[in-house]
Write a protein that holds these residues in place. Structure first.
Motif, PDB file in Angstrom:
ATOM      1  N   LEU A   1       0.758  -1.220   0.066  1.00  0.00           N
ATOM      2  CA  LEU A   1       0.111  -0.074  -0.045  1.00  0.00           C
ATOM      3  C   LEU A   1       0.724   1.189  -0.167  1.00  0.00           C
ATOM      4  O   LEU A   1       1.969   1.139   0.841  1.00  0.00           O
ATOM      5  CB  LEU A   1      -0.989   0.034   1.253  1.00  0.00           C
ATOM      6  CG  LEU A   1      -2.041  -1.115   1.219  1.00  0.00           C
ATOM      7  CD1 LEU A   1      -2.698  -0.647   2.469  1.00  0.00           C
ATOM      8  CD2 LEU A   1      -2.983  -0.779   0.403  1.00  0.00           C
ATOM      9  N   THR A   2       0.572   2.230  -0.901  1.00  0.00           N
ATOM     10  CA  THR A   2       1.307   3.455  -0.806  1.00  0.00           C
ATOM     11  C   THR A   2       0.391   4.418  -0.687  1.00  0.00           C
ATOM     12  O   THR A   2      -0.764   4.650  -1.134  1.00  0.00           O
ATOM     13  CB  THR A   2       1.932   3.555  -2.268  1.00  0.00           C
ATOM     14  OG1 THR A   2       2.882   2.512  -2.302  1.00  0.00           O
ATOM     15  CG2 THR A   2       2.855   5.047  -2.258  1.00  0.00           C
ATOM     16  N   GLU A   3       0.806   5.555   0.421  1.00  0.00           N
ATOM     17  CA  GLU A   3       0.211   6.971   0.417  1.00  0.00           C
ATOM     18  C   GLU A   3       1.100   7.857   0.447  1.00  0.00           C
ATOM     19  O   GLU A   3       2.051   7.842   0.894  1.00  0.00           O
ATOM     20  CB  GLU A   3      -0.688   6.746   1.940  1.00  0.00           C
ATOM     21  CG  GLU A   3      -1.921   5.817   1.428  1.00  0.00           C
ATOM     22  CD  GLU A   3      -3.065   6.278   0.713  1.00  0.00           C
ATOM     23  OE1 GLU A   3      -2.890   7.509   0.325  1.00  0.00           O
ATOM     24  OE2 GLU A   3      -4.075   5.533   0.448  1.00  0.00           O
ATOM     25  N   TRP A   4       0.503   9.209   0.615  1.00  0.00           N
ATOM     26  CA  TRP A   4       1.191  10.245   0.481  1.00  0.00           C
ATOM     27  C   TRP A   4       0.958  11.138   1.862  1.00  0.00           C
ATOM     28  O   TRP A   4      -0.066  11.489   2.257  1.00  0.00           O
ATOM     29  CB  TRP A   4       0.859  11.395  -0.869  1.00  0.00           C
ATOM     30  CG  TRP A   4       1.609  10.815  -1.884  1.00  0.00           C
ATOM     31  CD1 TRP A   4       0.991   9.911  -2.813  1.00  0.00           C
ATOM     32  CD2 TRP A   4       2.776  10.889  -2.634  1.00  0.00           C
ATOM     33  NE1 TRP A   4       1.892   9.527  -3.814  1.00  0.00           N
ATOM     34  CE2 TRP A   4       2.923  10.063  -3.854  1.00  0.00           C
ATOM     35  CE3 TRP A   4       3.892  11.602  -2.219  1.00  0.00           C
ATOM     36  CZ2 TRP A   4       4.017  10.104  -4.499  1.00  0.00           C
ATOM     37  CZ3 TRP A   4       5.357  11.741  -2.882  1.00  0.00           C
ATOM     38  CH2 TRP A   4       5.073  10.797  -4.198  1.00  0.00           C
ATOM     39  N   ILE A   5       2.089  11.892   2.249  1.00  0.00           N
ATOM     40  CA  ILE A   5       1.842  12.617   3.478  1.00  0.00           C
ATOM     41  C   ILE A   5       2.911  13.807   3.233  1.00  0.00           C
ATOM     42  O   ILE A   5       3.908  13.899   2.410  1.00  0.00           O
ATOM     43  CB  ILE A   5       2.230  11.959   5.001  1.00  0.00           C
ATOM     44  CG1 ILE A   5       3.755  11.777   4.942  1.00  0.00           C
ATOM     45  CG2 ILE A   5       1.198  11.085   5.044  1.00  0.00           C
ATOM     46  CD1 ILE A   5       3.978  11.295   6.516  1.00  0.00           C
ATOM     47  N   ASP A   6       2.444  15.014   3.947  1.00  0.00           N
ATOM     48  CA  ASP A   6       3.388  16.158   3.962  1.00  0.00           C
ATOM     49  C   ASP A   6       4.139  16.122   5.267  1.00  0.00           C
ATOM     50  O   ASP A   6       3.565  16.476   6.517  1.00  0.00           O
ATOM     51  CB  ASP A   6       2.358  17.559   3.645  1.00  0.00           C
ATOM     52  CG  ASP A   6       3.530  18.724   3.721  1.00  0.00           C
ATOM     53  OD1 ASP A   6       4.732  18.590   4.295  1.00  0.00           O
ATOM     54  OD2 ASP A   6       3.065  19.625   3.111  1.00  0.00           O
ATOM     55  N   LEU A   7       5.597  15.751   5.187  1.00  0.00           N
ATOM     56  CA  LEU A   7       6.290  15.820   6.451  1.00  0.00           C
ATOM     57  C   LEU A   7       7.214  16.905   6.225  1.00  0.00           C
ATOM     58  O   LEU A   7       8.374  16.990   5.590  1.00  0.00           O
ATOM     59  CB  LEU A   7       7.008  14.518   6.293  1.00  0.00           C
ATOM     60  CG  LEU A   7       7.508  13.924   7.588  1.00  0.00           C
ATOM     61  CD1 LEU A   7       6.688  13.955   8.793  1.00  0.00           C
ATOM     62  CD2 LEU A   7       8.387  12.697   7.468  1.00  0.00           C
ATOM     63  N   ASP A   8       7.006  17.935   7.095  1.00  0.00           N
ATOM     64  CA  ASP A   8       7.531  19.203   7.237  1.00  0.00           C
ATOM     65  C   ASP A   8       8.021  19.878   6.029  1.00  0.00           C
ATOM     66  O   ASP A   8       8.977  20.253   5.728  1.00  0.00           O
ATOM     67  CB  ASP A   8       9.203  18.650   8.126  1.00  0.00           C
ATOM     68  CG  ASP A   8       9.554  19.903   8.822  1.00  0.00           C
ATOM     69  OD1 ASP A   8       8.821  20.692   9.385  1.00  0.00           O
ATOM     70  OD2 ASP A   8      10.793  20.091   8.933  1.00  0.00           O
ATOM     71  N   GLY A   9       6.838  19.985   4.955  1.00  0.00           N
ATOM     72  CA  GLY A   9       7.096  20.742   3.761  1.00  0.00           C
ATOM     73  C   GLY A   9       7.598  19.828   2.729  1.00  0.00           C
ATOM     74  O   GLY A   9       7.599  20.345   1.494  1.00  0.00           O
ATOM     75  N   VAL A  10       7.580  18.621   3.074  1.00  0.00           N
ATOM     76  CA  VAL A  10       8.156  17.599   1.890  1.00  0.00           C
ATOM     77  C   VAL A  10       7.189  16.563   1.608  1.00  0.00           C
ATOM     78  O   VAL A  10       6.753  16.002   2.545  1.00  0.00           O
ATOM     79  CB  VAL A  10       9.614  16.734   2.164  1.00  0.00           C
ATOM     80  CG1 VAL A  10      10.114  15.979   1.249  1.00  0.00           C
ATOM     81  CG2 VAL A  10      10.661  17.722   2.632  1.00  0.00           C
ATOM     82  N   ALA A  11       7.030  16.219   0.202  1.00  0.00           N
ATOM     83  CA  ALA A  11       5.852  15.397  -0.047  1.00  0.00           C
ATOM     84  C   ALA A  11       6.774  14.123   0.071  1.00  0.00           C
ATOM     85  O   ALA A  11       7.774  13.775  -0.546  1.00  0.00           O
ATOM     86  CB  ALA A  11       5.493  15.472  -1.523  1.00  0.00           C
ATOM     87  N   VAL A  12       6.053  13.186   0.851  1.00  0.00           N
ATOM     88  CA  VAL A  12       6.425  11.804   1.310  1.00  0.00           C
ATOM     89  C   VAL A  12       5.712  10.786   0.757  1.00  0.00           C
ATOM     90  O   VAL A  12       4.559  10.732   1.101  1.00  0.00           O
ATOM     91  CB  VAL A  12       7.119  11.829   2.832  1.00  0.00           C
ATOM     92  CG1 VAL A  12       7.569  10.247   3.234  1.00  0.00           C
ATOM     93  CG2 VAL A  12       7.910  12.773   3.126  1.00  0.00           C
ATOM     94  N   SER A  13       6.285   9.672   0.146  1.00  0.00           N
ATOM     95  CA  SER A  13       5.570   8.479  -0.266  1.00  0.00           C
ATOM     96  C   SER A  13       5.808   7.441   0.677  1.00  0.00           C
ATOM     97  O   SER A  13       6.901   7.062   0.720  1.00  0.00           O
ATOM     98  CB  SER A  13       5.806   8.455  -1.748  1.00  0.00           C
ATOM     99  OG  SER A  13       5.472   6.905  -2.074  1.00  0.00           O
TER     100      SER A  13
END
Length: 471
Positions: free
Chosen positions: A267-279
């Protein structure tokens, strides 16, 4: 629906909705091409009967009407003249209510008057063809629209402002100067370049190699800015991979059960971690003795690990043999990966000892493990700080730096670099000036394709097909 004309399609009058899909308080439609003003004369009625809506850059209030003079919507409208609009052509923009039906209804009326729908990226393509922006800046438009974080926005904004183009043009100017220096020796074919002159030319090339190499090197971070930082969560079955995945996402996205081997796919999802798009990808567990389905999941997990920027390796420290298992797993599967080790289920330990050599201590070349509990969320702050720190180490300083975010730009710069290196070697070996000048021209052609000094329809089709309709 009108099709492209058989002549120059850039002279067609085109129109499209330029606001995002969905309902909203405001929607906008752009019309571009020779017939833009004629269309406005037919469908727009100023609210004040004694006002003529012909003044450029003036926002008029009125109504869009159909062929029977029935009112479609209450709008504002502005026109722009050729040479001073976004596309460089005659242009009009209509601002109406944001319902999809309203927007489509107005478009249908516009299409009655020899206007066709704009293709993806066609407005920006026309801006490039009209010389309003170069190709690198045109590509930055799409990147700015797609930006999801502070980093991606900042990089796209700098490219849209032309900072990358300026850097490329400076490289080009120096390359042209180098050709002039090389060709000057052609007038004196019987006189070989003296050592001092060759050294001066080599020094010029070395400076360009350093500058171009810096741009190429920036793509590693640029790719992360544009495509996101890729994290893969792995470990043995039932170590807590899916639980950690859910905690980082702050939602129950992955199925969590006490039965080992539940995750067979990823499974893959995206989050915004301290201003960086993280997959973040939750992968299947790694273990020996798995069945055929689990083995297929392991194969896909190993492929994902190879493609990731960081591997989060999670271990269940409630197991007596966890140290031995983790060491064996890292030896077997961890080679070549940038790994952050996580020790999960500290909530199950009665005598928590955080000192070196204690039950929650594990170090290996590359760092020290972070103890956490997915159940109680203990240690999650330290884990996030560790992830952010490693991501920051991969990112450039965007305060004054230029970052290459396009794979196309990177390839062209690499080709330019190869030409520079061949010219450098040729000068050292005293090859003919004609060959050196030819090689340098080939290199210039490569970077000219970045800014669009050289282009063909295939290049433009490939670039602008990735744009959305209306941009």
């Amino acid at each position: 629906m009108k099709r492209k004309s058989q002549g120059d399609p850039s002279r067609d009058t085109i129109a499209a909705i330029i606001t995002p899909p969905g309902e909203g308080g405001l929607g906008a439609i752009r019309i571009s091409g020779p017939g833009a003003h004629s269309v406005i004369e037919r469908i727009f009625r100023p609210a004040e009967s004694d006002v003529s809506a012909g003044r450029m850059f003036h926002l008029y209030y009125g109504h869009i009407v159909d062929v029977n003079s029935g009112v479609i919507d209450e709008v504002t409208m502005a026109e722009m003249p050729e040479g001073k609009s976004y596309t460089g052509q005659k242009q009009a923009e209509i601002f109406c209510h944001g319902g999809r039906f309203v927007l489509q209804r107005i478009l249908e009326e516009i299409f009655r008057f020899n206007v066709r729908p704009a293709e993806p990226g066609e407005f920006t393509r026309r801006a490039f063809l009209a010389g309003r922006i170069d190709l690198a800046r045109a590509e930055a438009v799409a990147e700015l629209v797609a930006s999801k974080t502070e980093y991606s926005y900042s990089a796209a904004r700098k490219n849209l402002l032309g900072l990358l183009s300026e850097r490329i043009e400076k490289l080009r100017t120096r390359a042209v100067e180098l050709i002039a220096e090389i060709e000057a020796s052609i007038d004196f074919p019987d006189e070989a370049l003296e050592t001092a002159e060759r050294n001066r030319l080599v020094a010029m090339i070395d400076d360009m190699i350093a500058d171009a190499g810096e741009l190429v090197g920036s793509y590693k971070a640029g790719r992360i800015i544009k495509e996101g930082y890729r994290i893969a969560i792995t470990g043995r079955p039932n170590a807590g991979k899916s639980s950690l995945f859910n905690v980082l996402l702050n939602q129950n996205r992955a199925l969590v059960t006490p039965t080992p081997g539940t995750t067979r796919d990823y499974l893959t999802e995206w989050i915004d971690l301290d201003g960086v798009a993280v997959s973040i990808t939750d992968t299947a567990g790694l273990r020996s003795g798995a069945g055929p389905i689990e083995k297929a999941g392991m194969a896909s997990a190993l492929k994902i690990l190879k493609e990731s920027d960081r591997v989060v390796w999670i271990a269940d420290i409630s197991r007596k043999s966890w140290r031995k298992e983790l060491t064996a797993d890292l030896d077997e599967y961890g080679s070549g990966h940038s790994i952050l080790m996580i020790l999960n289920k500290i909530d199950k330990l009665k005598d928590l000892d955080k000192k070196k050599g204690g039950k929650t201590s594990f170090s290996r070349r590359g760092g020290t493990a972070v103890p956490i509990s997915c159940k109680t969320k203990a240690g999650m702050g330290a884990l996030r700080r560790a992830l952010v720190g490693r991501i920051r180490d991969s990112m450039p300083d965007l305060t004054d730096g230029i970052v290459v975010t396009s794979g196309r730009h990177k390839r062209k710069l690499e080709n330019f670099l190869r030409s520079l290196k061949r010219v450098r070697k040729g000068i050292e070996r005293a090859i003919s000036p004609e060959l050196a000048a030819f090689e340098m021209r080939q290199g210039i052609n490569e970077i000219d394709e970045i800014t669009g000094r050289i282009y063909n329809e295939e290049i433009l089709d490939r670039i602008f097909s990735r744009f959305c309709v209306g941009k």
